[in-house]
Design an enzyme around this catalytic site. Structure first.
Site, PDB file in Angstrom:
ATOM      1  N   GLY A   1       0.811  -1.211   0.000  1.00 15.76           N
ATOM      2  CA  GLY A   1       0.000   0.000   0.000  1.00 15.76           C
ATOM      3  C   GLY A   1       0.845   1.262   0.000  1.00 15.76           C
ATOM      4  O   GLY A   1       0.556   2.236   0.679  1.00 15.76           O
TER       5      GLY A   1
ATOM      6  N   SER B   1       0.874  -3.593   5.289  1.00 12.58           N
ATOM      7  CA  SER B   1       1.252  -3.717   6.690  1.00 12.58           C
ATOM      8  C   SER B   1       1.728  -2.368   7.209  1.00 12.58           C
ATOM      9  O   SER B   1       2.747  -1.848   6.767  1.00 12.58           O
ATOM     10  CB  SER B   1       2.378  -4.747   6.802  1.00 12.58           C
ATOM     11  OG  SER B   1       3.056  -4.577   8.009  1.00 12.58           O
TER      12      SER B   1
ATOM     13  N   VAL C   1       9.332   8.439  -0.095  1.00  9.28           N
ATOM     14  CA  VAL C   1       9.906   9.517  -0.895  1.00  9.28           C
ATOM     15  C   VAL C   1       9.354   9.347  -2.310  1.00  9.28           C
ATOM     16  O   VAL C   1       8.758   8.344  -2.621  1.00  9.28           O
ATOM     17  CB  VAL C   1      11.454   9.502  -0.929  1.00  9.28           C
ATOM     18  CG1 VAL C   1      12.025  10.136   0.311  1.00  9.28           C
ATOM     19  CG2 VAL C   1      11.996   8.118  -1.129  1.00  9.28           C
TER      20      VAL C   1
ATOM     21  N   ALA D   1       8.708  14.227  -6.882  1.00  5.21           N
ATOM     22  CA  ALA D   1       8.673  14.966  -8.148  1.00  5.21           C
ATOM     23  C   ALA D   1       8.080  14.044  -9.202  1.00  5.21           C
ATOM     24  O   ALA D   1       8.386  12.853  -9.245  1.00  5.21           O
ATOM     25  CB  ALA D   1      10.078  15.387  -8.548  1.00  5.21           C
TER      26      ALA D   1
ATOM     27  N   LYS E   1       5.286  22.013 -11.224  1.00  2.00           N
ATOM     28  CA  LYS E   1       6.626  21.722 -11.747  1.00  2.00           C
ATOM     29  C   LYS E   1       6.612  21.915 -13.265  1.00  2.00           C
ATOM     30  O   LYS E   1       5.833  21.273 -13.966  1.00  2.00           O
ATOM     31  CB  LYS E   1       6.986  20.280 -11.377  1.00  2.00           C
ATOM     32  CG  LYS E   1       8.280  19.807 -12.012  1.00  2.00           C
ATOM     33  CD  LYS E   1       8.629  18.388 -11.605  1.00  2.00           C
ATOM     34  CE  LYS E   1       9.846  17.901 -12.374  1.00  2.00           C
ATOM     35  NZ  LYS E   1      10.129  16.472 -12.154  1.00  2.00           N
TER      36      LYS E   1
ATOM     37  N   PRO F   1      12.757  21.187 -19.784  1.00  2.00           N
ATOM     38  CA  PRO F   1      11.384  21.679 -19.589  1.00  2.00           C
ATOM     39  C   PRO F   1      10.314  20.678 -20.027  1.00  2.00           C
ATOM     40  O   PRO F   1      10.592  19.757 -20.789  1.00  2.00           O
ATOM     41  CB  PRO F   1      11.345  22.870 -20.548  1.00  2.00           C
ATOM     42  CG  PRO F   1      12.185  22.405 -21.711  1.00  2.00           C
ATOM     43  CD  PRO F   1      13.264  21.507 -21.130  1.00  2.00           C
TER      44      PRO F   1
ATOM     45  N   LEU G   1       8.540  -0.203  -7.015  1.00  2.00           N
ATOM     46  CA  LEU G   1       9.885  -0.643  -6.646  1.00  2.00           C
ATOM     47  C   LEU G   1      10.020  -2.165  -6.718  1.00  2.00           C
ATOM     48  O   LEU G   1      11.123  -2.679  -6.891  1.00  2.00           O
ATOM     49  CB  LEU G   1      10.206  -0.143  -5.237  1.00  2.00           C
ATOM     50  CG  LEU G   1      10.117   1.391  -5.082  1.00  2.00           C
ATOM     51  CD1 LEU G   1      10.269   1.797  -3.620  1.00  2.00           C
ATOM     52  CD2 LEU G   1      11.158   2.091  -5.936  1.00  2.00           C
TER      53      LEU G   1
ATOM     54  N   THR H   1      10.987   9.504 -12.738  1.00  5.67           N
ATOM     55  CA  THR H   1      10.287   8.586 -13.623  1.00  5.67           C
ATOM     56  C   THR H   1       9.567   7.420 -12.931  1.00  5.67           C
ATOM     57  O   THR H   1       8.828   6.693 -13.592  1.00  5.67           O
ATOM     58  CB  THR H   1      11.286   7.999 -14.642  1.00  5.67           C
ATOM     59  OG1 THR H   1      12.488   7.625 -13.960  1.00  5.67           O
ATOM     60  CG2 THR H   1      11.625   9.009 -15.712  1.00  5.67           C
TER      61      THR H   1
HETATM   62  C1  LIG Z   1      15.598   7.907  -2.928  1.00  6.52           C
HETATM   63  C2  LIG Z   1      14.343   7.798  -3.737  1.00  6.52           C
HETATM   64  C3  LIG Z   1      13.804   8.946  -4.336  1.00  6.52           C
HETATM   65  C4  LIG Z   1      12.669   8.840  -5.155  1.00  6.52           C
HETATM   66  N1  LIG Z   1      12.181   9.953  -5.766  1.00  6.52           N
HETATM   67  C5  LIG Z   1      11.154   9.818  -6.652  1.00  6.52           C
HETATM   68  C6  LIG Z   1      10.658  10.924  -7.382  1.00  6.52           C
HETATM   69  O1  LIG Z   1      11.089  12.064  -7.200  1.00  6.52           O
HETATM   70  N2  LIG Z   1       9.669  10.721  -8.261  1.00  6.52           N
HETATM   71  C7  LIG Z   1       9.130   9.481  -8.474  1.00  6.52           C
HETATM   72  O2  LIG Z   1       8.262   9.342  -9.337  1.00  6.52           O
HETATM   73  N3  LIG Z   1       9.540   8.433  -7.760  1.00  6.52           N
HETATM   74  C8  LIG Z   1      10.548   8.565  -6.867  1.00  6.52           C
HETATM   75  N4  LIG Z   1      10.973   7.483  -6.161  1.00  6.52           N
HETATM   76  C9  LIG Z   1      10.286   6.228  -6.293  1.00  6.52           C
HETATM   77  C10 LIG Z   1       9.033   6.229  -5.484  1.00  6.52           C
HETATM   78  O3  LIG Z   1       9.320   6.479  -4.128  1.00  6.52           O
HETATM   79  C11 LIG Z   1       8.388   4.870  -5.596  1.00  6.52           C
HETATM   80  O4  LIG Z   1       8.346   4.484  -6.928  1.00  6.52           O
HETATM   81  C12 LIG Z   1       6.993   4.938  -5.128  1.00  6.52           C
HETATM   82  O5  LIG Z   1       6.949   5.462  -3.850  1.00  6.52           O
HETATM   83  C13 LIG Z   1       6.378   3.575  -5.155  1.00  6.52           C
HETATM   84  O6  LIG Z   1       6.858   2.823  -4.099  1.00  6.52           O
HETATM   85  P1  LIG Z   1       6.182   1.425  -3.894  1.00  6.52           P
HETATM   86  O7  LIG Z   1       4.735   1.639  -3.647  1.00  6.52           O
HETATM   87  O8  LIG Z   1       6.572   0.554  -5.017  1.00  6.52           O
HETATM   88  O9  LIG Z   1       6.916   0.815  -2.605  1.00  6.52           O
HETATM   89  P2  LIG Z   1       6.778   1.154  -1.040  1.00  6.52           P
HETATM   90  O10 LIG Z   1       6.492   2.579  -0.790  1.00  6.52           O
HETATM   91  O11 LIG Z   1       7.990   0.562  -0.402  1.00  6.52           O
HETATM   92  O12 LIG Z   1       5.512   0.331  -0.570  1.00  6.52           O
HETATM   93  C14 LIG Z   1       5.589  -1.059  -0.309  1.00  6.52           C
HETATM   94  C15 LIG Z   1       4.335  -1.540   0.358  1.00  6.52           C
HETATM   95  O13 LIG Z   1       4.408  -2.939   0.530  1.00  6.52           O
HETATM   96  C16 LIG Z   1       4.048  -3.275   1.837  1.00  6.52           C
HETATM   97  N5  LIG Z   1       4.737  -4.493   2.247  1.00  6.52           N
HETATM   98  C17 LIG Z   1       6.031  -4.812   2.089  1.00  6.52           C
HETATM   99  N6  LIG Z   1       6.288  -6.015   2.643  1.00  6.52           N
HETATM  100  C18 LIG Z   1       5.119  -6.457   3.162  1.00  6.52           C
HETATM  101  C19 LIG Z   1       4.723  -7.619   3.883  1.00  6.52           C
HETATM  102  N7  LIG Z   1       5.603  -8.583   4.206  1.00  6.52           N
HETATM  103  N8  LIG Z   1       3.447  -7.722   4.257  1.00  6.52           N
HETATM  104  C20 LIG Z   1       2.531  -6.766   3.956  1.00  6.52           C
HETATM  105  N9  LIG Z   1       2.842  -5.647   3.282  1.00  6.52           N
HETATM  106  C21 LIG Z   1       4.124  -5.494   2.902  1.00  6.52           C
HETATM  107  C22 LIG Z   1       4.499  -2.073   2.667  1.00  6.52           C
HETATM  108  O14 LIG Z   1       3.847  -2.014   3.914  1.00  6.52           O
HETATM  109  C23 LIG Z   1       4.102  -0.938   1.733  1.00  6.52           C
HETATM  110  O15 LIG Z   1       2.727  -0.659   1.928  1.00  6.52           O
HETATM  111  C24 LIG Z   1      12.078   7.580  -5.320  1.00  6.52           C
HETATM  112  C25 LIG Z   1      12.579   6.449  -4.678  1.00  6.52           C
HETATM  113  C26 LIG Z   1      13.717   6.547  -3.895  1.00  6.52           C
HETATM  114  C27 LIG Z   1      14.253   5.317  -3.233  1.00  6.52           C
END
Ligand SMILES: Cc1cc2nc3c(=O)[nH]c(=O)nc-3n(C[C@H](O)[C@H](O)[C@H](O)COP(=O)(O)OP(=O)(O)OC[C@H]3O[C@@H](n4cnc5c(N)ncnc54)[C@H](O)[C@@H]3O)c2cc1C
Length: 501
Positions: free
Chosen positions: A12, A39, A47, A50, A78, A96, A333, A344
């Site tokens: 989530g 969870s 994070v 942008a 932006k 841009p 991710l 991106t």
């Molecule tokens: C340094 C950094 C800078 C970034 N900057 C940008 C940006 O400027 N622009 C941009 O577009 N993107 C950026 N990103 C990427 C962006 O943060 C992610 O793509 C976006 O937040 C999506 O994350 P996610 O939902 O895939 O993962 P997460 O936010 O890690 O979410 C994972 C989810 O899985 C759940 N989960 C994990 N394991 C379990 C388990 N065992 N049981 C139940 N639930 C579980 C967690 O609770 C959470 O809800 C950046 C990433 C990083 C690392």
């Protein structure tokens, strides 16, 4: 749940709730049951502040109200990304969300600019782009929709609090029938025969079974990576940064309608102004700087007081070999990560969602043509972004060990050919699938100091005095138009002021 197709989203974060919201908006609840498992104990990356203009398309696709969304996420506007010290130290340029001029006859404006630039009669390329001139004066307006006015020739994106965005989408999706299941997943059950994922088991012992699983579990890649064993294709030889530290700071007076990326000894630093604070981070190669030194550099280069201690994040550049394997699709991710130099990641989540909706199976038996196409288009998306990011790295002064290494790497063939063709006569091929059209490539090529040896021959016909006249007129029109635009801060205060957090 009878004959309904059971879709289970694991995770989530931004990816999980974007996917859930799109399912809520577009899938028929009479045919689909959609659940999201997350969870609170584990939390999200949080994070990712942008974005790209496509995010507006996504929000429009859901039917979100822009003003409400911006207030809820402390968002600002932006118009592009400023690159400071990239190319040569002391340089700065903006990539841009808009074009440079308009085609004249057969050739694009850029070709004419090269001609005049080589003759020494052109202003810098960036003076011929309305969103750049406007952004550098900290001004913002919405495109005015009049195709004859330079104030229509741009798009815009948002800076936002990614945590608040996920929370906002959660409320929105739950109100439209998405079921949220709280719990930590401790095991993934597979079907002994097909190898498909059958269910996830929570710490409570409860099981959540499904027909199709969307893995949004973050860097853990619980389903696709861990349970199904789909490995990461490692691109760290091209993009060696493997760490980041993030820290919020108090909002400064310099409320820019653009993201700033400043090149540093072992990577680069971002600065993202939101309404209630500024997001900052240092993305670096851990082989080239210690965590302590990176934190000290970050803290020494903030525009305002730090509001927390820096938080360390580790990653590896790359993408999973297949984003869709068996009955599991990874997004966000869990599917891969390319450093946020061009903002991106959220875009890649959006693309994965759109392709999934288009290629959604009709039943539990998945036609192999569906994952094949999904993986093809996602590979194209990743490859294009990878090449564009590498371009920023290779064209720099080799003024520290990291920069000596990256300016000497073997490039992917796709990028090497592109650079050669650009150097020849400024050629940039437009493509249908994938990010970054010609203006983006032109901006970064020129910004990084790569200028073509000659212009496209199609730009030869216009007499030189007429060309100079046209260029001067365009620059003056843009400068005059920019002067009519309100400040970014005033625009936000009027349009979408967010409540104090
Ligand atoms: C340094 C950094 C800078 C970034 N900057 C940008 C940006 O400027 N622009 C941009 O577009 N993107 C950026 N990103 C990427 C962006 O943060 C992610 O793509 C976006 O937040 C999506 O994350 P996610 O939902 O895939 O993962 P997460 O936010 O890690 O979410 C994972 C989810 O899985 C759940 N989960 C994990 N394991 C379990 C388990 N065992 N049981 C139940 N639930 C579980 C967690 O609770 C959470 O809800 C950046 C990433 C990083 C690392």
């Amino acid at each position: 749940m009878g004959d309904k197709f059971d879709l289970v989203i694991v995770g989530g974060g931004t990816a999980g709730w974007m996917c859930a919201a799109a399912c809520a908006a577009k899938l028929d609840p009479a045919r689909f049951r959609v659940r999201l498992v997350e969870s609170e104990e584990i939390g999200t990356v949080g994070v990712g502040e942008a974005t790209l203009p496509q995010m507006k398309d996504f929000n429009d696709f859901l039917g979100l109200d822009e003003v409400e969304f911006m207030k809820a996420t402390q968002a600002s506007f932006k118009l592009g990304i400023e690159f400071v010290n990239w190319g040569r130290r002391g340089d700065r340029y903006i990539h841009p969300f808009g074009t440079f001029g308009r085609p004249i006859g057969e050739a694009d404006f850029f070709s004419y600019w090269i001609r005049a630039h080589r003759a020494g009669t052109a202003a810098p390329l960036f003076d011929y782009c309305f969103p750049i001139v406007t952004a550098l004066q900290n001004r913002f307006m919405l495109p005015n929709g009049d195709g004859n006015d330079v104030r229509s020739a741009f798009a815009y994106a948002y800076h936002l609090d990614a945590f608040l965005y996920a929370r906002y989408l959660r409320a929105w999706a739950e109100a439209r029938g998405i079921e949220r299941v709280e719990g930590r997943i401790v095991a993934v059950e597979k079907d002994g025969e097909s190898g498909d994922i059958a269910a996830v088991t929570l710490a409570s012992g409860a099981q959540v079974a499904g027909d199709l699983f969307v893995d949004c579990s973050g860097f853990r890649s619980l389903l696709l990576g861990t349970a199904l064993g789909v490995e990461l294709e490692d691109w760290s030889h091209w993009l060696p940064c493997d760490s980041a530290q993030a820290v919020p700071s108090a909002r400064s007076d310099d409320f820019t309608p653009y993201t700033r990326s400043t090149r540093r000894k072992a990577g680069w630093q971002w600065c993202i102004p939101l309404q209630h604070r500024t997001g900052n981070g240092y993305v670096y190669s851990s082989a080239d700087i210690s965590d302590d030194e990176a934190a000290a550099t970050l803290l020494a280069n903030l525009d305002g007081e730090p509001l927390a201690d820096p938080r360390v994040l580790r990653f590896k550049a790359g993408k999973r070999h297949q984003a869709w394997a068996k009955n599991c699709i990874a997004m966000g991710l869990a599917g891969g990560f390319l450093e946020p130099l061009e903002s991106t990641s959220i875009y890649l989540v959006q693309m994965a969602i759109m392709h999934l909706l288009t290629l959604m199976p009709d039943g539990a038996a998945i036609d192999p043509a569906l994952p094949a196409e999904f993986n093809r288009v996602m590979d194209v998306e990743y490859d294009r972004i990878r090449d564009f990011l590498i371009l920023h790295y290779v064209a720099n002064e080799a003024d520290a060990p990291l920069w000596q290494r990256v300016t000497a790497i073997d490039l992917p063939d796709t990028l090497a050919g592109k650079i050669d063709r650009f150097r020849h006569r400024g050629h940039v091929q437009a493509y249908r699938d994938g990010l970054f059209g010609p203006p983006s490539w032109q901006a970064v090529f020129v910004g990084q100091g790569i200028v073509p040896r000659a212009a496209d021959r199609l730009a030869d016909a216009l007499p030189a005095d007429l060309l100079d006249e046209r260029l001067a007129k365009l620059a003056a029109t843009i400068a005059d138009a920019a002067a009519t635009v309100p400040s970014h801060a005033d625009f936000i205060a009027r349009y979408c002021p967010a409540p104090a957090p």
